[in-house]
Design an enzyme around this catalytic site. Structure first.
Site, PDB file in Angstrom:
ATOM      1  N   GLU A 164      36.160 -20.877 -16.677  1.00  0.00           N
ATOM      2  CA  GLU A 164      37.327 -20.295 -16.022  1.00  0.00           C
ATOM      3  C   GLU A 164      37.763 -21.040 -14.772  1.00  0.00           C
ATOM      4  O   GLU A 164      37.694 -20.487 -13.660  1.00  0.00           O
ATOM      5  CB  GLU A 164      37.084 -18.813 -15.693  1.00  0.00           C
ATOM      6  CG  GLU A 164      36.823 -17.951 -16.912  1.00  0.00           C
ATOM      7  CD  GLU A 164      36.821 -16.457 -16.605  1.00  0.00           C
ATOM      8  OE1 GLU A 164      36.878 -16.076 -15.421  1.00  0.00           O
ATOM      9  OE2 GLU A 164      36.779 -15.668 -17.567  1.00  0.00           O
ATOM     10  N   GLU A 338      34.035 -14.823 -24.037  1.00  0.00           N
ATOM     11  CA  GLU A 338      33.895 -13.611 -23.223  1.00  0.00           C
ATOM     12  C   GLU A 338      34.964 -12.612 -23.636  1.00  0.00           C
ATOM     13  O   GLU A 338      36.113 -12.995 -23.863  1.00  0.00           O
ATOM     14  CB  GLU A 338      34.059 -13.877 -21.720  1.00  0.00           C
ATOM     15  CG  GLU A 338      32.934 -14.650 -21.100  1.00  0.00           C
ATOM     16  CD  GLU A 338      33.025 -14.740 -19.565  1.00  0.00           C
ATOM     17  OE1 GLU A 338      33.648 -13.857 -18.940  1.00  0.00           O
ATOM     18  OE2 GLU A 338      32.480 -15.704 -19.024  1.00  0.00           O
TER      19      GLU A 338
HETATM   20  C1  FCB Z   1      34.840 -13.447 -16.035  1.00  0.00           C
HETATM   21  C2  FCB Z   1      33.639 -14.254 -15.599  1.00  0.00           C
HETATM   22  C3  FCB Z   1      32.334 -13.572 -15.830  1.00  0.00           C
HETATM   23  C4  FCB Z   1      32.409 -12.097 -15.532  1.00  0.00           C
HETATM   24  C5  FCB Z   1      33.577 -11.468 -16.249  1.00  0.00           C
HETATM   25  C6  FCB Z   1      33.698  -9.982 -16.068  1.00  0.00           C
HETATM   26  O1  FCB Z   1      35.941 -13.804 -15.271  1.00  0.00           O
HETATM   27  O2  FCB Z   1      33.615 -15.507 -16.260  1.00  0.00           O
HETATM   28  O3  FCB Z   1      31.356 -14.236 -15.066  1.00  0.00           O
HETATM   29  O4  FCB Z   1      32.444 -11.898 -14.184  1.00  0.00           O
HETATM   30  O5  FCB Z   1      34.752 -12.075 -15.856  1.00  0.00           O
END
Ligand code: FCB
Length: 432
Positions: A164, A338
């Site tokens: 990210e 994620e």
């Molecule tokens: C993302 C991050 C991860 C976690 C989630 C909820 O932005 O990559 O580390 O904090 O959000």
């Protein structure tokens, strides 16, 4: 809802990151990271929480590996803490740091779980920050050196470079709510360029030295919509899409920054965009929330939010962003690295954690993913965020994203109902 069947080779997994779960920040030669510094600064993190104890995973990784096996995970995405490998961000590797990740990879492979390694999930060595951090292009070169060490030490096929970059840019450099706590948009854009450069340089190292392995960036993408039907809102949404998505996707996939975002280009050197657009073998997509913007360009929250106020439960957004990526960029395999929800979970009298909101979020999002795949988007796998409750950055331990509950005082782990539900999804390949 009818059962939705996923392809039999679809890879079901879970994700974590080093600083959020490992704890043991002072052990075995680990250097200081910018998150140690930031967390120790009064007022920066809720309740003054720091990465210790985390989920004490550095000591409990065997138990956690067994947990992953019990959940029947096929893939585990974790990150390597750069300061464990190079305590000052450069120079000879710290053997004990490498050994930890070797044991982890071996333990995964023994259990039939595929490792996926993120090289950088925000825990920059403080010594590099002291020399300018991501505002210095040297950091991109140090990152490539570090990547080369880790590539050589771990026998792993799939690699992710930077987690990210957008969050580092926005939270670390624009608003300053994350480490290193800078609040300056011009500096943020310089850091952005060097994060992208680091991604490209490390990818190049892998391609030059390891045929058959794969590497890509991990991007949090946000489908961006006008919140109302006005020309101003549509223009604002397009601009916001540039900031959320095109600022990262365009340099990587097209070798060019999108129009209308950069004001200064003096930090961009000849050859940088060629390095940044080094071909990627896979794109890791992280999706949590859409962004709706009004005529004034401000974000408007339109859908339910739960423990994390930035996270709107809007599964259609997941479908839309995947279709958008397929439409606008050359095709590469996608992996979801994620997706998840924070809820206020505590075990009940019977010891169960009935996290129904999380199940409903995951079910809705997997259905949206299924729909995108039916529409022709090539997605190889999915990783829920997160395996364990963990240190949620500026929110400390107050926001729980895990499918496994962690009692941070005792480090006791409890499978939440969502973990049991997810295990059934993995077993059957069906979402119901
Ligand atoms: C993302 C991050 C991860 C976690 C989630 C909820 O932005 O990559 O580390 O904090 O959000």
């Amino acid at each position: 809802m009818n059962a939705l069947r996923f392809p039999s080779d679809f890879v079901w997994g879970a994700a974590t990151s080093a600083y959020q779960i490992e704890g043991a920040t002072k052990e075995d030669g680990r250097g200081v990271s910018i998150w140690d510094t930031f967390a120790a600064t009064p007022g920066k993190v809720r309740n003054g929480d720091t990465g210790d104890p985390g989920a004490d995973h550095y000591h409990r990784y065997e138990q956690d590996l067994d947990l992953m096996r019990d959940l029947e995970l096929r893939s585990y995405r974790f990150s390597v803490a750069w300061p464990r490998i190079q305590p000052t961000g450069k120079g000879a590797p710290n053997q004990k740091g490498l050994d930890f990740y070797r044991r982890l990879v071996d333990g995964l492979v023994e259990r039939g779980i595929r490792p996926m390694v993120t090289l950088f999930h925000w825990d920059l060595p403080q010594a590099l920050q002291d020399e300018g951090g991501w505002e210095s292009r040297e950091t991109a070169h140090r990152f490539a050196d570090y990547a080369e060490i880790v590539f050589g030490a771990l026998h792993v096929r799939d690699w992710l470079t930077i987690n990210e970059p957008k969050t580092v840019v926005e939270c670390g450099y624009k608003t300053g709510v994350h480490a290193p706590g800078v609040a300056d948009w011009d500096r943020a854009l310089v850091a952005c360029h060097h994060l992208l450069l680091a991604h490209g340089l490390a990818s190049r190292v892998l391609h030059e030295q390891y045929a058959g392995r794969r590497i890509g960036p991990a991007l949090n993408l946000h489908p961006t919509y006008p919140a109302e039907d006005t020309p101003e809102a549509r223009t604002a949404a397009w601009h916001q899409d540039g900031l959320e998505n095109r600022l990262y996707l365009d340099p990587i996939f097209k070798g060019a920054y999108p129009e209308g975002i950069l004001t200064d280009r003096s930090h961009i050197h000849e050859g940088d965009l060629a390095a940044i657009s080094e071909p990627v073998d896979l794109l890791a997509v992280q999706y949590y929330t859409p962004v709706f913007v009004g005529s004034d360009g401000e974000r408007v929250i339109k859908h339910p939010v739960r423990a994390a106020s930035w996270l709107e439960d809007y599964p259609d957004g997941f479908h839309d962003i995947l279709v958008q990526v397929k439409r606008d960029y050359p095709e590469v395999p996608l992996v979801i690295t994620e997706n998840g929800l924070a809820t206020d979970d505590e075990p009940g009298q019977d010891g169960r954690v009935a996290d129904l909101d999380r199940i409903s979020y995951l079910r809705g999002h997997l259905a949206a993913l299924h729909r995108a795949m039916k529409a022709g988007v090539r997605v190889e796998g999915y990783h829920v965020w997160s395996l364990l409750d963990n240190y949620e950055w500026a929110e400390g331990y107050a926001q729980r994203f895990g499918v496994v509950h962690v009692d941070f005082a005792t480090q006791h782990r409890t499978l939440k109902d969502s973990a049991l539900w997810y295990r059934d999804v993995i077993k059957t390949g069906e979402v119901r």
